[in-house]
Design an enzyme around this catalytic site. Structure first.
Site, PDB file in Angstrom:
ATOM      1  N   HIS A  25      17.938 -25.907  -4.813  1.00 17.03           N
ATOM      2  CA  HIS A  25      17.860 -25.681  -6.259  1.00 17.03           C
ATOM      3  C   HIS A  25      17.016 -24.446  -6.565  1.00 17.03           C
ATOM      4  CE1 HIS A  25      18.310 -30.092  -5.629  1.00 17.03           C
ATOM      5  NE2 HIS A  25      19.217 -29.951  -6.584  1.00 17.03           N
ATOM      6  N   ASP A  46      16.949 -29.285   1.501  1.00 17.32           N
ATOM      7  CA  ASP A  46      18.085 -29.910   0.830  1.00 17.32           C
ATOM      8  C   ASP A  46      19.324 -29.020   0.806  1.00 17.32           C
ATOM      9  OD1 ASP A  46      16.591 -28.289  -0.826  1.00 17.32           O
ATOM     10  OD2 ASP A  46      16.506 -29.686  -2.502  1.00 17.32           O
ATOM     11  N   HIS A  84       9.811 -26.568  -9.452  1.00 19.51           N
ATOM     12  CA  HIS A  84      10.386 -26.712 -10.798  1.00 19.51           C
ATOM     13  C   HIS A  84       9.313 -26.814 -11.877  1.00 19.51           C
ATOM     14  CE1 HIS A  84      14.329 -26.991  -9.120  1.00 19.51           C
ATOM     15  NE2 HIS A  84      14.124 -28.146  -8.527  1.00 19.51           N
ATOM     16  N   ASP A 142      15.147 -23.261  -1.215  1.00 14.90           N
ATOM     17  CA  ASP A 142      15.547 -24.611  -1.592  1.00 14.90           C
ATOM     18  C   ASP A 142      16.982 -24.599  -2.129  1.00 14.90           C
ATOM     19  OD1 ASP A 142      13.961 -27.383  -2.422  1.00 14.90           O
ATOM     20  OD2 ASP A 142      15.602 -26.942  -3.808  1.00 14.90           O
TER      21      ASP A 142
END
Length: 341
Positions: free
Chosen positions: A197, A284, A160, A195
């Site tokens: 996200h 995740d 990120h 991931d």
């Protein structure tokens, strides 16, 4: 031959206490304990744990702006001089557009360089982030020297983080740093982010470039972090047009749907014909992860790894997300074992 895992103890020192979620203070889920679970998972997969070297700022500065790196190095001490400031650096103002004037104030710079309230900076954040990045660099160098695949236990994670912005538990973009470093011996590198996200920082770093293909599978951001990036129509710009490929997935997508999207991702990577691959590994996407976005099973991670392994590319695996649950270590073992097949 066992897969080498790169990790430094200093990566544990970053220990953020809280973040804001839906406006409410919550304990920060990106805890040092993640390392213990992941190390156990790597050892169970038969990995050899290796300490990276201190690679200095050069590989980090190849991705991140000097303005941002100076900020990260100094902001905690500057923040402590503010009367009644929080114990950790957490922004309370953000520019509507990041152009023009650069504030001299620590508060203004925090807002400029921190996208959200999920990347608090403490006394040990900079050191831990550097060692995390150096683990990625060392893993990349091992592949550049002839290893078929390596694993960097990067914590704090990185995907990120933009060239000059932290966000979502991330400060230095380890996957981007590894990919950029590999360009010294490879003309073309692909990054595959799996991931939960979207890897918005990674996308942003390479969005105008054609020497690194960025591909991301993730929960559809229309109602999920990071919200503003990760949609299917984001294809790159300028030289990079057609070199970014997003595959947003419906909430609770399980193994079959994830693997179907991964087939499309792999076809795009094969069409790019890269010399090497970076896998941004988030665990995740697991059905029992606290963030609860997708529903990949423990065995599903082995199948995902096998599918990626069939690309037959020299590969650096970079740890991204995956939060505290009983199966975290088992999920890593499943992936690394599947990749070795």
């Amino acid at each position: 031959m066992s897969m080498k895992t790169f990790y430094a103890e200093e990566q544990k020192k970053h220990d953020p206490k809280m973040f804001l979620s839906s406006g409410a203070p919550q304990p920060n889920p990106e805890k040092p304990e993640r390392i213990e679970r992941l190390l156990a998972g790597a050892k169970a997969a038969g990995c050899e744990i290796v300490r990276p070297r201190d690679h200095g700022l050069k590989p980090i500065a190849a991705i991140h702006t000097p303005e941002y790196l100076e900020f990260l190095q100094n902001i905690f001490l500057r923040w402590q001089r503010i009367e009644d400031a929080s114990q950790e650096v957490i922004p309370n103002i953000h520019p509507l557009a990041r152009t023009g004037r650069y504030p001299a104030s620590a508060v203004g710079q925090a807002g400029y360089h921190m996208a959200d309230t999920a990347c608090p900076i403490s006394a040990d954040t900079w050191g831990s982030a550097c060692w995390s990045a150096w683990s990625a660099v060392e893993a990349a160098e091992a592949v550049m020297a002839g290893a078929r695949h390596t694993y960097a236990l990067c914590r704090p994670p990185g995907h990120h983080a933009f060239a000059d912005v932290a966000g979502g538990f991330c400060f230095l973009n380890n996957s981007a740093i590894a990919a950029q470093h590999m360009l010294q011996s490879s003309k073309r590198v692909a990054i595959l982010d799996i991931d939960l996200h979207h890897g918005n920082g990674t996308q942003g770093i390479f969005y105008g470039r054609n020497d690194v293909l960025t591909v991301s599978l993730h929960a559809d951001p229309v109602r999920f972090y990071p919200f503003f990036w990760g949609h299917a129509d984001e294809r790159g710009e300028g030289l990079g047009l057609g070199y970014n490929f997003n595959l947003p997935l419906p909430r609770r997508t399980a193994d079959a749907g994830f693997l179907e999207a991964l087939d499309a991702a792999n076809r795009r990577i094969e069409a790019y014909a890269p010399d090497a691959l970076v896998v941004a590994l988030g665990l995740d996407a697991f059905e029992g992860d606290p963030f609860g976005g997708l529903s990949v099973s423990t065995q599903g991670f082995a199948r995902i790894a096998e599918a990626i392994g069939r690309l037959g590319l020299p590969t650096v695996i970079i740890q991204e997300g995956g939060y505290l649950c009983d199966e975290l270590g088992d999920n890593l073992t499943s992936f690394l074992t599947g990749f070795g097949h």
